[in-house]
Design a protein around this motif. Structure first.
Motif, PDB file in Angstrom:
ATOM      1  N   HIS A  24      -8.466 -38.870  19.793  1.00  0.00           N
ATOM      2  CA  HIS A  24      -8.538 -37.446  20.096  1.00  0.00           C
ATOM      3  C   HIS A  24      -9.473 -36.715  19.117  1.00  0.00           C
ATOM      4  O   HIS A  24     -10.278 -35.868  19.517  1.00  0.00           O
ATOM      5  CB  HIS A  24      -7.129 -36.843  20.057  1.00  0.00           C
ATOM      6  CG  HIS A  24      -7.062 -35.437  20.558  1.00  0.00           C
ATOM      7  ND1 HIS A  24      -6.836 -34.360  19.730  1.00  0.00           N
ATOM      8  CD2 HIS A  24      -7.221 -34.920  21.809  1.00  0.00           C
ATOM      9  CE1 HIS A  24      -6.836 -33.248  20.449  1.00  0.00           C
ATOM     10  NE2 HIS A  24      -7.069 -33.563  21.708  1.00  0.00           N
ATOM     11  N   GLU A  25      -9.366 -37.052  17.854  1.00  0.00           N
ATOM     12  CA  GLU A  25     -10.197 -36.408  16.842  1.00  0.00           C
ATOM     13  C   GLU A  25     -11.670 -36.789  16.979  1.00  0.00           C
ATOM     14  O   GLU A  25     -12.559 -36.025  16.589  1.00  0.00           O
ATOM     15  CB  GLU A  25      -9.691 -36.783  15.443  1.00  0.00           C
ATOM     16  CG  GLU A  25      -8.317 -36.189  15.116  1.00  0.00           C
ATOM     17  CD  GLU A  25      -7.760 -36.700  13.803  1.00  0.00           C
ATOM     18  OE1 GLU A  25      -8.468 -37.482  13.125  1.00  0.00           O
ATOM     19  OE2 GLU A  25      -6.614 -36.340  13.475  1.00  0.00           O
TER      20      GLU A  25
ATOM     21  N   ASP B 103       3.059 -51.588  17.523  1.00  0.00           N
ATOM     22  CA  ASP B 103       4.247 -50.731  17.567  1.00  0.00           C
ATOM     23  C   ASP B 103       3.853 -49.287  17.866  1.00  0.00           C
ATOM     24  O   ASP B 103       2.673 -48.927  17.933  1.00  0.00           O
ATOM     25  CB  ASP B 103       5.031 -50.825  16.256  1.00  0.00           C
ATOM     26  CG  ASP B 103       4.200 -50.416  15.034  1.00  0.00           C
ATOM     27  OD1 ASP B 103       3.252 -49.617  15.184  1.00  0.00           O
ATOM     28  OD2 ASP B 103       4.514 -50.903  13.930  1.00  0.00           O
ATOM     29  N   GLU B 104       4.880 -48.450  18.011  1.00  0.00           N
ATOM     30  CA  GLU B 104       4.662 -47.065  18.406  1.00  0.00           C
ATOM     31  C   GLU B 104       3.832 -46.302  17.375  1.00  0.00           C
ATOM     32  O   GLU B 104       2.972 -45.488  17.730  1.00  0.00           O
ATOM     33  CB  GLU B 104       6.013 -46.378  18.608  1.00  0.00           C
ATOM     34  CG  GLU B 104       5.910 -44.991  19.221  1.00  0.00           C
ATOM     35  CD  GLU B 104       7.284 -44.414  19.543  1.00  0.00           C
ATOM     36  OE1 GLU B 104       7.388 -43.177  19.595  1.00  0.00           O
ATOM     37  OE2 GLU B 104       8.239 -45.196  19.713  1.00  0.00           O
TER      38      GLU B 104
ATOM     39  N   ARG C 183      -7.840 -46.677   9.875  1.00  0.00           N
ATOM     40  CA  ARG C 183      -8.349 -46.060  11.093  1.00  0.00           C
ATOM     41  C   ARG C 183      -9.094 -44.748  10.827  1.00  0.00           C
ATOM     42  O   ARG C 183     -10.053 -44.404  11.524  1.00  0.00           O
ATOM     43  CB  ARG C 183      -7.209 -45.822  12.097  1.00  0.00           C
ATOM     44  CG  ARG C 183      -6.304 -44.660  11.736  1.00  0.00           C
ATOM     45  CD  ARG C 183      -5.156 -44.501  12.717  1.00  0.00           C
ATOM     46  NE  ARG C 183      -4.426 -43.274  12.461  1.00  0.00           N
ATOM     47  CZ  ARG C 183      -3.543 -43.100  11.485  1.00  0.00           C
ATOM     48  NH1 ARG C 183      -3.282 -44.127  10.665  1.00  0.00           N
ATOM     49  NH2 ARG C 183      -2.936 -41.939  11.312  1.00  0.00           N
ATOM     50  N   VAL C 184      -8.650 -43.999   9.813  1.00  0.00           N
ATOM     51  CA  VAL C 184      -9.261 -42.690   9.559  1.00  0.00           C
ATOM     52  C   VAL C 184     -10.704 -42.817   9.092  1.00  0.00           C
ATOM     53  O   VAL C 184     -11.457 -41.839   9.107  1.00  0.00           O
ATOM     54  CB  VAL C 184      -8.437 -41.892   8.523  1.00  0.00           C
ATOM     55  CG1 VAL C 184      -7.067 -41.550   9.082  1.00  0.00           C
ATOM     56  CG2 VAL C 184      -8.308 -42.666   7.216  1.00  0.00           C
TER      57      VAL C 184
ATOM     58  N   GLY D 178      -1.080 -43.445  16.049  1.00  0.00           N
ATOM     59  CA  GLY D 178      -2.177 -43.244  15.119  1.00  0.00           C
ATOM     60  C   GLY D 178      -3.534 -43.344  15.790  1.00  0.00           C
ATOM     61  O   GLY D 178      -4.430 -42.520  15.544  1.00  0.00           O
ATOM     62  N   TYR D 179      -3.686 -44.349  16.684  1.00  0.00           N
ATOM     63  CA  TYR D 179      -4.981 -44.524  17.335  1.00  0.00           C
ATOM     64  C   TYR D 179      -5.212 -43.525  18.469  1.00  0.00           C
ATOM     65  O   TYR D 179      -6.364 -43.160  18.754  1.00  0.00           O
ATOM     66  CB  TYR D 179      -5.153 -45.967  17.812  1.00  0.00           C
ATOM     67  CG  TYR D 179      -5.781 -46.798  16.724  1.00  0.00           C
ATOM     68  CD1 TYR D 179      -7.161 -46.871  16.597  1.00  0.00           C
ATOM     69  CD2 TYR D 179      -4.992 -47.441  15.778  1.00  0.00           C
ATOM     70  CE1 TYR D 179      -7.751 -47.596  15.563  1.00  0.00           C
ATOM     71  CE2 TYR D 179      -5.563 -48.170  14.748  1.00  0.00           C
ATOM     72  CZ  TYR D 179      -6.948 -48.241  14.642  1.00  0.00           C
ATOM     73  OH  TYR D 179      -7.526 -48.927  13.616  1.00  0.00           O
ATOM     74  N   VAL D 180      -4.143 -43.079  19.122  1.00  0.00           N
ATOM     75  CA  VAL D 180      -4.304 -42.005  20.108  1.00  0.00           C
ATOM     76  C   VAL D 180      -4.822 -40.751  19.407  1.00  0.00           C
ATOM     77  O   VAL D 180      -5.755 -40.079  19.887  1.00  0.00           O
ATOM     78  CB  VAL D 180      -2.966 -41.708  20.825  1.00  0.00           C
ATOM     79  CG1 VAL D 180      -3.055 -40.390  21.607  1.00  0.00           C
ATOM     80  CG2 VAL D 180      -2.603 -42.847  21.773  1.00  0.00           C
TER      81      VAL D 180
END
Length: 434
Positions: free
Chosen positions: A43-44, A31-32, A8-9, A37-39
């Motif tokens: 945001h970034e 999962d949480e 994702r990064v 991680g994607y939230v």
């Protein structure tokens, strides 16, 4: 999904949007850790995202079950506000409905800025987008104002025919929650369209019940033809309603002063409510009984027994107010049903400390109900009530005072031989003679 989390990064803003929206379309349940991680990645990337990417990513993560801190949501909304000039109607509708589903309290300025943008481009919204817009405002308890809502009605009037039954129900629900009735011409077109769909059976039972509830909130009584189509559909679809939805049908009709006479429809309705009574909250139970009393419904003994038993249990548990017990007594007596002694005693005990603050109309209605049901009141309660009547006698209307006089006279004739009672009865008799 695990691979998508790992890389994702390295994703651009557009790729983040595509990944999370694909997760929604494929019915994934991440999962949480994945969601967090994607939230964070969204945001970034906010400064790099376009309006539609913010809207779709935000909505997709909410649908997937992501948790958002209030400050995070505000950052998303601020970033979206900076791109309002490029936003499409679907983007704004998506952002607003996501905020509503998250029950987030936005800043007043942010919401007004977004609504100003909506107003300027209202005619570009399609029917479902307009429904989403109004439903979201209703959930956010934000009244956009008379001018905005009139423009909304102008934009939506020509799109009603393209809406489904569910969307039409949500639309009226929005107006009802905002306590704003659309112009007469809009309502005429809306009722014409919903009547056609009701007659064709294109509403679910839940949506038909919602229509009645919204109309009762707006105090707008539809035509007999509309009501016939609605009740006909509900006759076949009532079994699919949950307890609260089922009760809302009678409650809404009573609020609209629509009386459903005894017959096949009402018999079916009453029989369906019996096994669902225990799943209703106290307020719904009481209002249901009052609605059925307005109809003059013939209530089966089993129904009455079950209802009274529940009331006694609720009152003993401290879950019923004196006002609700009074409402039950009045409704039962109007159907010539004698309330149980346990129910009456609970009412006397609960209402005694509140008699000084009880309205004259409530006192008159309760006394009349007890008289009609042939119930002799508790002596201690009646003595306290007589004292209250004496103190406030000049506040009663002639109709109320006449009802009080007749009821007290009936209690005295029924064996309540007390000086404090006979003195007031004699005074009232002389008052009406002169």
């Amino acid at each position: 999904m695990s691979e998508a989390l790992k890389f994702r990064v390295y994703y651009t803003g557009n790729e983040v949007t595509q990944v999370v929206w694909s997760g929604v379309r494929m019915g994934c349940k991440p999962d949480e850790q994945w969601l967090e991680g994607y939230v964070q990645q969204m945001h970034e990337q906010l400064k790099n995202l376009q309006a539609y990417q913010i809207a779709f990513t935000f909505a997709a993560l909410q649908k997937l079950g992501a948790s958002f801190e209030p400050a995070m949501i505000d950052d998303v909304l601020d970033a979206y506000a900076l791109r309002l000039h490029e936003a499409q109607p679907s983007d704004t509708a998506l952002v607003l409905v996501t905020v509503a589903r998250l029950k987030h309290v936005t800043s007043y300025k942010w919401l007004e800025d977004v609504l100003d943008s909506c107003q300027a481009s209202m005619l570009q919204y399609d029917g479902p987008e307009l429904v989403t817009l109004l439903w979201s405002l209703a959930q956010l308890h934000h009244q956009p104002g008379h001018e905005w809502l009139n423009i909304f009605c102008e934009a939506s009037e020509g799109r009603l025919a393209a809406l489904s039954g569910s969307q039409l129900a949500q639309l009226l629900y929005g107006f009802a929650q905002l306590k704003w009735e659309p112009p007469a011409a809009w309502m005429e077109g809306y009722l014409r369209q919903t009547q056609a769909l009701l007659a064709a059976g294109d509403f679910t039972g839940r949506d038909a019940a919602s229509l009645l509830s919204s109309l009762s909130t707006l105090q707008h009584t539809p035509s007999e033809q509309w009501l016939h189509a609605c009740l006909q559909l509900l006759y076949f679809k009532m079994p699919e309603l949950d307890p609260e939805g089922l009760a809302s049908v009678a409650i809404s009709l009573a609020k609209l002063s629509v009386v459903v006479g005894n017959g096949q429809w009402l018999e079916s309705y009453v029989s369906l409510t019996l096994p669902r009574l225990s799943a209703m909250n106290v307020e719904t139970q009481v209002n249901l009984l009052s609605g059925l009393a307005v109809f003059g419904a013939d209530l089966p003994r089993a129904w009455v027994a079950a209802f009274q038993l529940m009331c006694v249990q609720q009152a003993e548990a401290g879950k019923m107010t004196a006002g609700q017990l009074e409402q039950v007594l009045v409704a039962l007596s109007s159907r010539r049903v004698t309330p149980s002694s346990a129910l009456c005693q609970l009412y006397f005990d609960k209402s005694l400390p509140e008699l000084q603050h009880t309205s004259q109309s409530s006192i008159a209605a309760t006394l009349l109900a007890l008289q009609q049901a042939g119930v002799q009141p508790d002596a201690h309660w009646l003595e306290a009530l007589v004292g209250v009547v004496r103190e406030t006698i000049r506040s009663y209307s002639l109709v109320e005072l006449n009802g009080v006089s007749k009821a007290l006279g009936a209690f005295e004739a029924g064996g309540m031989k007390q000086r404090w009672l006979s003195d007031l009865v004699a005074y009232l008799k002389e008052f009406f003679l002169h």
